[in-house]
Design a protein around this motif. Structure first.
Motif, PDB file in Angstrom:
ATOM      1  N   ARG A  21       0.316  -1.347  -0.350  1.00 22.41           N
ATOM      2  CA  ARG A  21       0.039   0.176   0.138  1.00 22.41           C
ATOM      3  C   ARG A  21       0.888   1.363  -0.350  1.00 22.41           C
TER       4      ARG A  21
ATOM      5  N   PRO B  52      -9.321  -8.901  -0.652  1.00 15.66           N
ATOM      6  CA  PRO B  52      -9.024  -7.764  -1.684  1.00 15.66           C
ATOM      7  C   PRO B  52      -8.823  -6.508  -1.502  1.00 15.66           C
ATOM      8  N   GLU B  53      -8.604  -5.625  -0.115  1.00 12.41           N
ATOM      9  CA  GLU B  53      -8.051  -4.460   0.415  1.00 12.41           C
ATOM     10  C   GLU B  53      -6.455  -4.770  -0.794  1.00 12.41           C
TER      11      GLU B  53
ATOM     12  N   GLN C 129      -5.904  -4.985  -4.424  1.00  7.01           N
ATOM     13  CA  GLN C 129      -6.002  -2.923  -5.138  1.00  7.01           C
ATOM     14  C   GLN C 129      -4.963  -2.387  -4.485  1.00  7.01           C
ATOM     15  N   SER C 130      -4.051  -2.781  -3.884  1.00  2.00           N
ATOM     16  CA  SER C 130      -2.868  -2.254  -3.424  1.00  2.00           C
ATOM     17  C   SER C 130      -1.884  -2.424  -4.983  1.00  2.00           C
TER      18      SER C 130
ATOM     19  N   SER D 126      -3.049  -3.866  -7.681  1.00  2.00           N
ATOM     20  CA  SER D 126      -2.736  -3.984  -8.987  1.00  2.00           C
ATOM     21  C   SER D 126      -2.313  -2.771  -9.478  1.00  2.00           C
TER      22      SER D 126
ATOM     23  N   CYS E  46     -11.899  -8.171  -7.724  1.00  2.00           N
ATOM     24  CA  CYS E  46     -11.085  -7.085  -8.310  1.00  2.00           C
ATOM     25  C   CYS E  46     -11.002  -6.690  -9.355  1.00  2.00           C
TER      26      CYS E  46
ATOM     27  N   ASP F 195     -11.878  -5.247 -13.154  1.00  2.00           N
ATOM     28  CA  ASP F 195     -13.416  -4.208 -13.293  1.00  2.00           C
ATOM     29  C   ASP F 195     -13.461  -3.537 -14.387  1.00  2.00           C
TER      30      ASP F 195
END
Ligand code: SAM
Length: 255
Positions: A136, A167-168, A171-172, A174, A203, A205
C-alpha cells in the motif's frame, strides 16, 4: 558488479529493529532472535536489506542498479520466510531481480544467509515489513512487478480476515503490476485457493482483471519445507496462477 544501492543501510536500521508500525498479528509471533542470527543481520543486512520507511517509497530500480530494460523480470515474494524458494530462484535466474518481504526477523536472517551462500548479492533484496503495508505505502514500483509469489501463506485459521490474499491487498497490488504480470499462489490449506479465486474475481473491473492461467506461465516453484510438511501430513498442495491484464485484450501465455 553493479553499483551498491544508496538505499542499502550500513547496518539494520532502528526501524528494522524496532519498527513503530507493527502489524497487529505480530504480537503472537516469535519475538526473540538468537545471537547467531544477530551476527548474520549485522554482516548481511547491509548487502541484502532495503529500509522501509513511511515517508519514502522504495525505488527497486535504484536498489538493484538496473531497470526493466536490463532485467528479464522483477519478482516479489510475499512472506518469504527463511527464503528457501527465494534463494533457489535468485540463484537460478541471475537475469531477474527478486525481492522478499517478511516480518519474521529470524526467517529473514536465514534468508540473508541463504542468499549469501547462493551468491545472489546482485539480484536479491529483502524488506522487513507487513506485506499489506508495503504494497500500500512502501514501493515505488508502478506497473513494474512481473511476478508475485505467495507460497504457503499463513492460514490464519479462524481469522480469514488476516489472510494475505484479500481484496484490499489485491487492490494495493494491482497498480504495481506489469501488464501481463503473474501472481502465483501455492497453498496446502483447504479452501484457500477457492477463496483467493473469489477475491481476485472481485478485484476485476472494466480497466483491469486477473485471469487464471496455467502455472507454466509462471516461474517453476521450488519445493520448500512447508510443502514437504504439508505432503507428509497428507495435505494436498494447490498451485493457482493468475495473469494481470489491463484493458480487454486477450493474450496467450508467452505474449
Ligand atoms: C508458512 S510461512 C511460508 C514461508 C515461505 N513462503 C515458504 O514457502 O517457505 C509464511 C510466512 O509468511 C509470513 N507472513 C505472514 N503474513 C505476513 C504479512 N502480512 N507480511 C509479511 N510476512 C507475512 C510469516 O512471517 C511467515 O514467514
Amino acid at each position: 558488479m553493479r553499483d551498491p544501492s544508496p538505499l542499502l543501510a550500513s547496518r539494520p536500521s532502528r526501524r528494522y529493529l524496532n519498527p513503530s508500525h507493527k502489524p497487529a498479528w505480530y504480537a503472537a509471533r516469535q519475538k526473540t532472535i538468537t545471537r547467531a542470527q544477530k551476527r548474520v543481520e549485522r554482516r548481511l543486512w547491509p548487502i541484502f536489506g532495503l529500509a522501509f520507511a513511511f515517508d519514502r517509497r522504495i525505488d527497486l530500480d535504484a536498489a538493484f542498479g538496473r531497470s526493466a530494460v536490463d532485467r528479464s523480470a522483477l519478482v516479489l515474494e510475499i512472506g518469504c520466510g527463511s527464503g528457501e524458494a527465494l534463494c533457489s530462484l535468485a540463484a537460478s535466474h541471475p537475469d531477474a531481480d527478486f525481492v522478499g518481504v517478511d516480518w519474521f526477523r529470524g526467517g529473514l536472517a536465514a534468508a540473508m544467509q541463504g542468499l549469501d551462500e547462493a551468491g545472489a548479492a546482485a539480484n536479491a533484496r529483502l524488506v522487513r515489513a507487513d506485506a499489506a503495508t508495503l504494497l500500500r505505502d512502501g514501493l515505488e514500483a508502478r506497473r513494474a512487478l512481473d511476478e508475485v509469489l505467495v507460497f504457503f501463506p499463513d492460514p490464519w485459521r479462524g481469522s480469514e480476515g488476516r489472510r494475505i490474499v484479500r481484496p484490499e491487498v489485491v487492490q494495493s497490488l494491482s497498480p504495481l503490476m506489469q501488464d501481463g504480470g503473474r501472481l502465483h499462489l501455492a497453498t496446502d490449506v483447504e479452501g484457500y485457493a477457492d477463496e483467493a479465486r473469489a477475491v481476485l474475481a472481485s478485484c476485476c473491473d472494466a480497466e483491469a482483471r486477473w485471469e487464471e492461467v496455467a502455472c507454466d506461465c509462471c516461474l517453476p516453484r521450488p519445493s520448500t519445507k512447508y510443502e514437504r510438511d504439508g505432503i507428509a501430513a497428507g495435505r494436498g498442495v494447490n498451485d493457482v496462477c493468475w495473469r494481470f491484464v489491463r484493458g480487454s485484450v486477450v493474450r496467450g501465455c508467452g505474449d
